[in-house]
Enzyme design. Structure first.
Site, PDB file in Angstrom:
ATOM      1  N   ARG A 244      -4.989  -1.698  -2.347  1.00  0.00           N
ATOM      2  CA  ARG A 244      -3.763  -1.778  -1.563  1.00  0.00           C
ATOM      3  C   ARG A 244      -3.037  -3.060  -1.926  1.00  0.00           C
ATOM      4  O   ARG A 244      -3.690  -4.089  -2.192  1.00  0.00           O
ATOM      5  CB  ARG A 244      -4.070  -1.854  -0.058  1.00  0.00           C
ATOM      6  CG  ARG A 244      -4.350  -0.540   0.637  1.00  0.00           C
ATOM      7  CD  ARG A 244      -3.104   0.339   0.770  1.00  0.00           C
ATOM      8  NE  ARG A 244      -3.391   1.591   1.449  1.00  0.00           N
ATOM      9  CZ  ARG A 244      -3.796   2.711   0.846  1.00  0.00           C
ATOM     10  NH1 ARG A 244      -3.965   2.762  -0.466  1.00  0.00           N
ATOM     11  NH2 ARG A 244      -4.015   3.816   1.540  1.00  0.00           N
ATOM     12  N   GLU A 273       5.398  -2.310  -1.437  1.00  0.00           N
ATOM     13  CA  GLU A 273       5.836  -1.223  -2.306  1.00  0.00           C
ATOM     14  C   GLU A 273       6.698  -0.226  -1.525  1.00  0.00           C
ATOM     15  O   GLU A 273       6.501  -0.075  -0.310  1.00  0.00           O
ATOM     16  CB  GLU A 273       4.614  -0.522  -2.937  1.00  0.00           C
ATOM     17  CG  GLU A 273       3.684   0.149  -1.939  1.00  0.00           C
ATOM     18  CD  GLU A 273       2.414   0.697  -2.595  1.00  0.00           C
ATOM     19  OE1 GLU A 273       1.755  -0.029  -3.358  1.00  0.00           O
ATOM     20  OE2 GLU A 273       2.084   1.867  -2.316  1.00  0.00           O
ATOM     21  N   HIS A 291       1.578   3.640  -7.686  1.00  0.00           N
ATOM     22  CA  HIS A 291       0.603   4.148  -6.695  1.00  0.00           C
ATOM     23  C   HIS A 291       0.240   5.621  -6.971  1.00  0.00           C
ATOM     24  O   HIS A 291       0.465   6.497  -6.127  1.00  0.00           O
ATOM     25  CB  HIS A 291       1.161   3.979  -5.274  1.00  0.00           C
ATOM     26  CG  HIS A 291       0.083   3.960  -4.226  1.00  0.00           C
ATOM     27  ND1 HIS A 291       0.166   3.224  -3.076  1.00  0.00           N
ATOM     28  CD2 HIS A 291      -1.110   4.594  -4.156  1.00  0.00           C
ATOM     29  CE1 HIS A 291      -0.915   3.403  -2.336  1.00  0.00           C
ATOM     30  NE2 HIS A 291      -1.717   4.248  -2.974  1.00  0.00           N
TER      31      HIS A 291
HETATM   32  C1  8YV Z   1      -2.360   8.241  -1.536  1.00  0.00           C
HETATM   33  C2  8YV Z   1      -4.074   6.360  -1.283  1.00  0.00           C
HETATM   34  O1  8YV Z   1      -1.708   8.849  -2.602  1.00  0.00           O
HETATM   35  O2  8YV Z   1      -5.728   7.770  -0.387  1.00  0.00           O
HETATM   36  C3  8YV Z   1      -5.208   6.654  -0.378  1.00  0.00           C
HETATM   37  O3  8YV Z   1      -5.627   5.737   0.357  1.00  0.00           O
HETATM   38  O4  8YV Z   1      -3.650   5.262  -1.397  1.00  0.00           O
HETATM   39  C4  8YV Z   1      -3.454   7.431  -2.116  1.00  0.00           C
HETATM   40  O5  8YV Z   1      -4.438   8.328  -2.542  1.00  0.00           O
HETATM   41  C5  8YV Z   1      -1.323   7.589  -0.676  1.00  0.00           C
HETATM   42  O6  8YV Z   1      -1.814   6.806   0.344  1.00  0.00           O
HETATM   43  C6  8YV Z   1      -0.467   8.652  -0.033  1.00  0.00           C
HETATM   44  O7  8YV Z   1      -1.166   9.365   0.931  1.00  0.00           O
END
Ligand code: 8YV
Length: 331
Positions: A244, A273, A291
């Site tokens: 993150r 972001e 991402h």
């Molecule tokens: C997602 C992510 O694409 O699962 C997670 O924690 O960061 C990603 O896989 C994003 O959060 C959208 O849901």
């Protein structure tokens, strides 16, 4: 006179697979976003007013303030594994079941983490830009010479499912030595399976040739990697962040890359972001992606399906398989 009972209403907060909306329509009245962008907070609150449940992603912020405006809400089901956008204690206090989507994206995300680390170490995008710009005139012994991945020391910060899947790729596929740091140490058998050695954060920073960050974001991991930590890394090391934004201090990283205090970085996540720190956009030694670590269609479908399964179970008297606060159902 008809005596039709209205189905509970649910919101799908982002544009998603139509098949997942159809699955939910068998149980609920469905309001599905078809906009490419997330709802602004006020619009999300307005759409949730008469909803019993919502399918969210990592982009919707679910906090006490929002929950107070939607008293009918009983379930918030996310298709992301990371859930720093959801205030789980506030959900529990409001009697709202919260769930995330662990497991289904582990291997896809680990593939991407490894790809980003390799692209960073071997300067893939930097050399592609050079070629596309028409600058390639001849061969030279040191042209885009990078750092080896095979046989190097892989440092993993955060040894959950995805961290362990990356460790397996490094140890079994590339003969890497694996060192990791985690809040809690793995059972010995799990360490032995990938030959991983537990280390303090300081040891990890000192020893890693390639540091991969997979630790969840929380108040305690905010800026876990800042200027002081970057200064402890080898000048030849790379840093890859697929966890993150906010775990790494992006301003400090941009400066470390500019000053070549570390060799390069690969970043899939950013503070604030989709904004990206301007200092990261101007240094050549960084690979930047928007991402997308979990972005294969089968995996995104499995993530959305798991969120739908949780939502259906939570609102029809079942047991949501990946609840974060199962106690909320009993309140
Ligand atoms: C997602 C992510 O694409 O699962 C997670 O924690 O960061 C990603 O896989 C994003 O959060 C959208 O849901």
């Amino acid at each position: 006179m008809t005596n039709e009972r209205r189905l509970p209403r649910v919101l799908i907060a982002r544009r998603l697979f139509p098949e997942v909306a159809d699955r939910l329509r068998a149980h609920f009245e469905v309001d599905a976003s078809d906009a490419p962008d997330p709802f602004a907070p006020a619009e999300l609150a307005a759409r949730l007013k008469d909803c019993a449940g919502v399918l969210v992603t990592g982009t919707e912020r679910i906090d006490a303030e929002l929950l107070a405006t939607c008293p009918q809400l009983r379930a918030v089901c996310s298709m992301a594994v990371g859930y720093n956008n959801i205030d789980v204690p506030a959900c529990t206090a409001a009697g709202v079941l919260a769930s995330n989507a662990p497991g289904v994206l582990t291997e896809t995300t680990a593939d991407f983490g490894f790809a980003l680390m390799m692209a960073t170490a071997r300067r893939v995008t930097e050399s592609e830009h050079f070629l596309r710009a028409g600058l390639w005139k001849t061969w030279s012994y040191d042209m885009f010479a990078g750092t080896d991945v095979h046989g190097a020391t892989l440092g993993i910060l955060g040894m959950g499912r995805i961290g362990q899947a990356i460790a397996r790729r490094g140890a079994l596929g590339f003969g890497m030595k694996v060192v990791y740091h985690n809040r809690s140490r793995l059972p010995e058998a799990d360490e032995a399976a990938v030959g991983a050695r537990y280390a303090s954060l300081a040891e990890l920073l000192r020893e890693a040739d390639h540091l991969v960050i997979v630790v969840p974001y929380s108040a305690s991991s905010h800026h876990l990697i800042g200027a002081a930590e970057l200064a402890q890394m080898k000048p030849t090391a790379t840093l890859t962040n697929i966890a993150r934004g906010g775990v790494v201090d992006d301003a400090a990283l941009a400066e470390a890359l500019r000053a070549r205090r570390i060799a390069a970085a690969g970043l899939d996540v950013f503070e604030g972001e989709p904004q990206v720190h301007p200092g990261l956009l101007t240094v050549p030694n960084v690979v930047l992606t928007p991402h997308i670590a979990s972005a294969s269609l089968p995996t995104r479908r499995a993530m959305a399906d798991l969120a739908a399964t949780n939502l259906i179970a939570a609102l029809t008297g079942g047991t949501p398989p990946t609840a974060l606060n199962p106690e909320a159902l009993r309140l």
